[in-house]
Design a protein around this motif. Structure first.
Motif, mmCIF file in Angstrom:
data_model
loop_
_atom_site.group_PDB
_atom_site.id
_atom_site.type_symbol
_atom_site.label_atom_id
_atom_site.label_comp_id
_atom_site.label_asym_id
_atom_site.label_seq_id
_atom_site.Cartn_x
_atom_site.Cartn_y
_atom_site.Cartn_z
ATOM 1 N N ARG A 66 0.816 -1.216 0.000
ATOM 2 C CA ARG A 66 0.000 0.000 0.000
ATOM 3 C C ARG A 66 0.849 1.265 0.000
ATOM 4 N N TRP A 67 2.148 1.136 0.019
ATOM 5 C CA TRP A 67 3.023 2.296 0.220
ATOM 6 C C TRP A 67 3.593 2.852 -1.078
ATOM 7 N N GLU A 121 6.613 0.289 7.405
ATOM 8 C CA GLU A 121 5.168 0.083 7.512
ATOM 9 C C GLU A 121 4.662 0.164 8.948
ATOM 10 N N THR A 144 6.552 9.784 1.643
ATOM 11 C CA THR A 144 6.029 8.422 1.621
ATOM 12 C C THR A 144 4.622 8.432 2.202
ATOM 13 N N THR A 145 3.818 7.461 1.790
ATOM 14 C CA THR A 145 2.428 7.410 2.246
ATOM 15 C C THR A 145 1.919 5.984 2.258
ATOM 16 N N ASP A 146 0.951 5.747 3.152
ATOM 17 C CA ASP A 146 0.248 4.459 3.166
ATOM 18 C C ASP A 146 -1.165 4.614 2.616
#
Lengths: 275, 275, 275, 275
Positions: free
Chosen positions: C106-107, C156, C189-191
């Motif tokens: 998901r990242w 994560e 960065t993002t989830d």
């Protein structure tokens, strides 16, 4: 909008002028100083005459500065006459068939500039292309249309007269559609032996164009230069923007003139559209 | 020469028909069974209507089977109406502007087949394109010329009549140039609400074309199928070659017919070029 | 070396920030003002979360400014969270697998900057990547290596701690190879829910990084602005270079800090490599 | 999975073998008869030695059959020794750095086949690459990893011994990971003077590999053939699939053998992995 280079003389590796020079053509693709745009990243093309004398093309839609194949070919291919062009699109699609140089038979053609309001004029210009030539028009640029019109008007027999008629035809068509200054161009064309380089614009304010000084004059001026020593005295480079900073190496082509590079004496003469 | 697919009905992810199915369109790009060529690797395109109802295009010159972006988009975009096309060039350049579907305003157009001797006919066909439409012609294919002729003849008002006139015009031009069977086509066009799918060739031996059976009939036949259950009863797929092997799922469109998929009752009727 | 943009908030069409704005990201690809290079033409990428919440990528090796598919997608896709990146290569090959954002599960991850002497350090860095993650490394950039090291160190679970360890690891490896200032970075960065944006460099002179002011503050300042009115109060944009010239719209992230954009209150705190 | 061709002998235009022949390499890219896949459309590469003896590469991610630049170069470049490869990916990304031939210094390398379970073995194989060579690994294929392992094991000094050690190393690593038959390969490598061509697979059922018969034998058999008459008696072609249908022109390389083409007498000898 674009930058281009035409070379004629002692056979040299293409990389000498495309890659190695300070302000080489690839360097100009990232940082043009005299171009209408500073980045010329919408594809590029190289046309050269191979050992059999046939014209070959390598054209790509990638920026010249990051194309590995270009560096490989430029390091492996030498030629006595070649054209190179880096493109900054004025609106038409980024595709190989819109990339200079264009080729027909033994002839190559490349252009910096534009036909103003070309989308409105395009149909009228294309209709004037000779029936036998029309199927060879592959792209959608003003530059290719100019080439096929010049071929229609006899480029292969009398290049200067044909380009004069082509420019006259475009100006007449433009004026009929209310375009004040229809054409802006520096154009180079060759049959593999001579190079014709034109500087002209309807408004009398054309893009820059330079001829290199004759090599014998340069060699006399810089007797210690190893890179100049190896080149035959008739070697000439025509460019839209000077390569390098050698003082005395470049002569600007005057407004509304055509220069002819050929075996024997070169020639510079006034250019005017034919009615 | 090419393979295509048109979908109308319940919004679904594009990947359902382009990627996942056995004999999906991507599978057909590598191994077409009914196409004139087995490999369709000269680019592809997808056209879909987004949430605002506007048509969007993704077209690429790479083979569909190895394009990662296509898989990403097909997994992330769902639409109630989309076109997809995989190309096997019949000679014109591999470039995005030669890739189907073509778009004009709200309309999409895609084609499998060819105009025979197109290089000789091209000029005459292009000259017939309406002045206002001409600047939008970007590529060099017969397929795009057919689209702009159909638009010239009123596609947006009466699609069947316009395509009849387009085909009649191409046949007349072809015959005048001594081409015995000028046109071979399966064509799909849409305004985002209805789809018109044509099967015709001058020689009466057209490429294959299939409509999916109505979903309510299919669902009655296969009550246990989860994948069919989710689709609205008016969902239809039109393809140049069947996807999958579901018995009873596909009806062949007869020679010289046009099928119309639209809200309410669909229609299948004879098609003949207009003089 | 590159430029990037991260958006979180009310779902908007990607084109709003990538294409339409004065000084949009596409505009910056041709004329960056604060970048280390003025042209960012070595490919680009967009990563967004689709309606199902899954991350999707569109990446290309062409310059963003002349990619038609990018304009199509940006006009047709809206998302509440997306990343966009335009690349100026520092030497590694121009290929999709070297193009940001990178994705794992998901990242998403994107980077502006470099690991100095990366060719010499690469092997040592790669060897430290977790066994299970290693097969997913597809390209050859320092940026992707940083991502997989951060994943190895627990991105994560605790993104800030993982990036602190990654930077510490790179600095230790660099110093062991005699590199004085091993890393220079702005990283996002993002989830899919929160965004972490880091500004750090070994030499303490990092590339620029900006957060947009909170929308409610901006809306109070510019009550007449229609474009601001439509955006939810928590909408935020993080950029390597400001878009547009709205006074008071941008806050510079201080040297050696990390900003966190998330539902509820955002956070800005000091960042230091972990030993 | 792929098809390849190696040529050594009288300098000829590349197009003679890549384009013109019935069942030329380009023809095989669309319709391979003996390959594991019928379509080889995931890019291609050509490596040749130029007039200065330096190896040059032209590699592209487009299918060979529709790449215009390939036809131009093949028509304009002649060489006494060249490699050509058309790719059908077994999973790794379609990018120039994954395209054969690979080059290091004066050496070229190309491969048809695979390392089974490569994603699981990759890390262990890469770690074994010599420190000084590691920064030159640019792609992510098993084929390139094999090349750099062979270089690590002394390819430049003793090619057969180095490939024996490479294969032994891969088999040992594979078996340690539970892979029953780790490697399947036909490999060609050259230093610009000799060509080494290997046929081997762990399961003893390798992909096909053929040497052309010596030209003097062929010329005696077909005294009237103009195309054979022009070629020096030591000219040899090594291919994964025969070109053309000349009876007696091709000898199959036996299972687990290496063939060496070099000035003077060629050699064919058994090949076995070194422990």
């Amino acid at each position: 909008m674009c930058r281009w280079l035409a070379y004629s003389g002692s056979p040299i590796l293409l990389e000498e002028l495309l890659v190695k020079r300070d302000r080489s053509l690839i360097d100009q693709s990232l940082h043009s100083r005299q171009g209408a745009t500073t980045t010329n990243g919408d594809g590029f093309g190289v046309g050269w005459y191979d050992d059999s004398g046939a014209p070959r093309l390598y054209r790509s839609t990638h920026p010249a500065w990051n194309d590995r194949n270009l560096r490989e070919l430029a390091a492996g291919i030498s030629s006595p006459l070649f054209f190179a062009h880096i493109r900054a699109s004025t609106g038409t699609a980024i595709q190989e068939t819109n990339t200079h140089p264009f080729r027909h038979g033994r002839w190559l053609w490349m252009h910096n500039g534009l036909i103003r309001e070309f989308p409105r004029l395009r149909r009228e210009l294309l209709v004037a292309v000779d029936d036998a030539l029309f199927p060879s028009v592959e792209g959608t640029t003003d530059s290719e249309a100019m080439f096929y019109l010049a071929l229609t008007f006899g480029l292969e027999d009398d290049p200067v007269a044909a380009v004069e008629r082509m420019v006259g035809f475009v100006e007449t068509a433009g004026h009929a559609h209310g375009v004040e200054h229809p054409i802006q161009m520096t154009v180079a064309t060759t049959d593999g032996r001579s190079i014709w380089a034109f500087r002209y614009s309807s408004e009398g304010a054309s893009r820059s164009l330079y001829f290199s000084t004759r090599m014998d004059a340069l060699q006399a001026l810089y007797p210690e230069s190893a890179e100049l020593a190896g080149l035959g005295e008739e070697t000439r480079v025509v460019v839209s923007e000077p390569l390098g900073d050698l003082v005395g190496a470049w002569n600007e082509v005057p407004e509304s003139h055509v220069g002819i590079v050929r075996p024997g004496s070169d020639e510079l003469r006034p250019f005017a559209p034919a009615p």
